[in-house]
Design an enzyme around this catalytic site. Structure first.
Site, PDB file in Angstrom:
ATOM      1  N   LYS A 138       0.832  -1.219   0.000  1.00 15.24           N
ATOM      2  CA  LYS A 138       0.000   0.000   0.000  1.00 15.24           C
ATOM      3  C   LYS A 138       0.865   1.267   0.000  1.00 15.24           C
ATOM      4  CE  LYS A 138      -2.221  -1.042   3.854  1.00 15.24           C
ATOM      5  NZ  LYS A 138      -1.598  -2.323   4.212  1.00 15.24           N
TER       6      LYS A 138
ATOM      7  N   ARG B  43      11.954  -4.734   4.457  1.00 17.63           N
ATOM      8  CA  ARG B  43      11.539  -3.358   4.140  1.00 17.63           C
ATOM      9  C   ARG B  43      12.362  -2.308   4.889  1.00 17.63           C
ATOM     10  NH1 ARG B  43       5.244  -2.027   4.643  1.00 17.63           N
ATOM     11  NH2 ARG B  43       5.525  -2.358   6.875  1.00 17.63           N
TER      12      ARG B  43
ATOM     13  N   ARG C 292      11.439  -0.262  10.524  1.00 19.92           N
ATOM     14  CA  ARG C 292      10.417  -0.122  11.549  1.00 19.92           C
ATOM     15  C   ARG C 292      10.557  -1.187  12.628  1.00 19.92           C
ATOM     16  NH1 ARG C 292       4.879   0.503   8.246  1.00 19.92           N
ATOM     17  NH2 ARG C 292       4.212  -0.681  10.056  1.00 19.92           N
TER      18      ARG C 292
ATOM     19  N   ARG D 111       0.180  -8.729  13.586  1.00 20.79           N
ATOM     20  CA  ARG D 111      -0.454  -7.738  12.696  1.00 20.79           C
ATOM     21  C   ARG D 111      -1.368  -8.437  11.682  1.00 20.79           C
ATOM     22  NH1 ARG D 111       4.741  -4.738  10.649  1.00 20.79           N
ATOM     23  NH2 ARG D 111       3.338  -3.592   9.287  1.00 20.79           N
TER      24      ARG D 111
HETATM   25  P1  AMP Z   1       1.075   0.787   9.073  1.00 18.29           P
HETATM   26  O1  AMP Z   1       2.178   1.779   8.928  1.00 18.29           O
HETATM   27  O2  AMP Z   1      -0.152   1.137   8.289  1.00 18.29           O
HETATM   28  O3  AMP Z   1       1.538  -0.625   8.846  1.00 18.29           O
HETATM   29  O4  AMP Z   1       0.626   0.874  10.611  1.00 18.29           O
HETATM   30  C1  AMP Z   1       1.519   0.545  11.672  1.00 18.29           C
HETATM   31  C2  AMP Z   1       0.729   0.296  12.929  1.00 18.29           C
HETATM   32  O5  AMP Z   1       0.035   1.492  13.319  1.00 18.29           O
HETATM   33  C3  AMP Z   1      -0.360  -0.769  12.840  1.00 18.29           C
HETATM   34  O6  AMP Z   1       0.137  -2.077  13.046  1.00 18.29           O
HETATM   35  C4  AMP Z   1      -1.283  -0.335  13.975  1.00 18.29           C
HETATM   36  O7  AMP Z   1      -0.768  -0.678  15.237  1.00 18.29           O
HETATM   37  C5  AMP Z   1      -1.226   1.176  13.869  1.00 18.29           C
HETATM   38  N1  AMP Z   1      -2.268   1.697  12.940  1.00 18.29           N
HETATM   39  C6  AMP Z   1      -2.059   2.329  11.751  1.00 18.29           C
HETATM   40  N2  AMP Z   1      -3.213   2.679  11.181  1.00 18.29           N
HETATM   41  C7  AMP Z   1      -4.193   2.249  12.015  1.00 18.29           C
HETATM   42  C8  AMP Z   1      -5.616   2.276  11.971  1.00 18.29           C
HETATM   43  N3  AMP Z   1      -6.275   2.827  10.945  1.00 18.29           N
HETATM   44  N4  AMP Z   1      -6.290   1.727  13.021  1.00 18.29           N
HETATM   45  C9  AMP Z   1      -5.653   1.187  14.069  1.00 18.29           C
HETATM   46  N5  AMP Z   1      -4.313   1.102  14.172  1.00 18.29           N
HETATM   47  C10 AMP Z   1      -3.579   1.626  13.152  1.00 18.29           C
END
Ligand code: AMP
Length: 220
Positions: free
Chosen positions: A13, A127, A161, A172
């Protein structure tokens, strides 16, 4: 144009959002990035969410919805936006509808990136991103052109990360199926969903997305 990119962690994404952002002059709005900014700034929310993110769990709908509500600024997003990592639950999807309605905005499309679970882990573990401009790379599939130098801004600083580990990824993915996957039928029922095979190369996926977005543009 206003769109959502959907898909499990590691489905690409963020990588695709950065490409779409440039080509269509849209703004990427990634809740993961907003949360990481909160962590960096050591705000109260940042301290609260760090532990949750490092466990691979989802941050509460309440926190996320208020972050999004404050971020979708009509002027800043007048050319459109790409939501990446939001919504991640049916509650968030319904809240988004209300927020957009209030701001007199409407979504055009939700694009789902389909990738088999077994492929996701390799994408996650390899990544890394530029510490300066956030361009996303991968150890094998998407290297920088010159080793150790960001293609986009020339920085030599990169980040990995803390939640991109095998153990946190497993959690996740569980959270994705438990809470996020149910939003796929939500957008399908609205007639807004396009699903694409995201197991292929980055450029193949990119071209598929462009095909979808070009036809949305023609209809607008
Ligand atoms: P991402 O960078 O989108 O992979 O998000 C990293 C982490 O942030 C996720 O594993 C969640 O813990 C938190 N997170 C990001 N976006 C959301 C969301 N829309 N709702 C809940 N937690 C989120």
């Amino acid at each position: 144009m206003k769109l959502i990119l959907l898909g499990p962690p590691g489905s690409g994404k963020g990588t695709q959002a950065q490409k779409i952002e440039q080509k269509y002059n849209l703004k990427q709005l990634a809740t993961g990035d907003l949360l990481r900014d909160e962590i960096k700034s050591e705000s109260k929310i940042g301290r609260e969410v760090k532990k949750i993110i490092d466990r691979g769990e989802l941050v509460s709908d309440k926190i996320i919805i208020s972050l999004i509500e404050n971020s979708i600024d009509k002027k800043k997003f007048s050319t459109g936006f790409i939501l990446d990592g939001f919504p991640r639950s049916v509650c968030q999807a319904k809240a988004l509808d209300k927020i957009l309605q209030k701001k007199n905005l409407a979504l055009d499309i939700a694009i789902e990136l389909l990738v088999e679970d077994k492929k996701l882990i390799n994408r996650i573990v390899g990544r890394f991103s530029c510490a300066n401009c956030s361009a996303v790379y991968h150890d094998f599939d998407n290297k920088t052109k010159k080793e150790g130098i960001c293609d986009k801004c020339g920085s030599r600083d990169f980040l990995r990360r803390s939640d991109d580990t095998k153990e946190v990824f497993a959690e996740r993915l569980k959270e994705y199926y438990r809470l996020t996957a149910p939003i796929i039928p939500y957008y399908k029922d609205k007639g807004m969903l396009k699903s694409i095979n995201a197991m292929e190369s980055i450029s193949y996926i990119e071209n598929n997305i462009y095909g979808i977005l070009d036809s949305v543009k023609k209809q607008n």
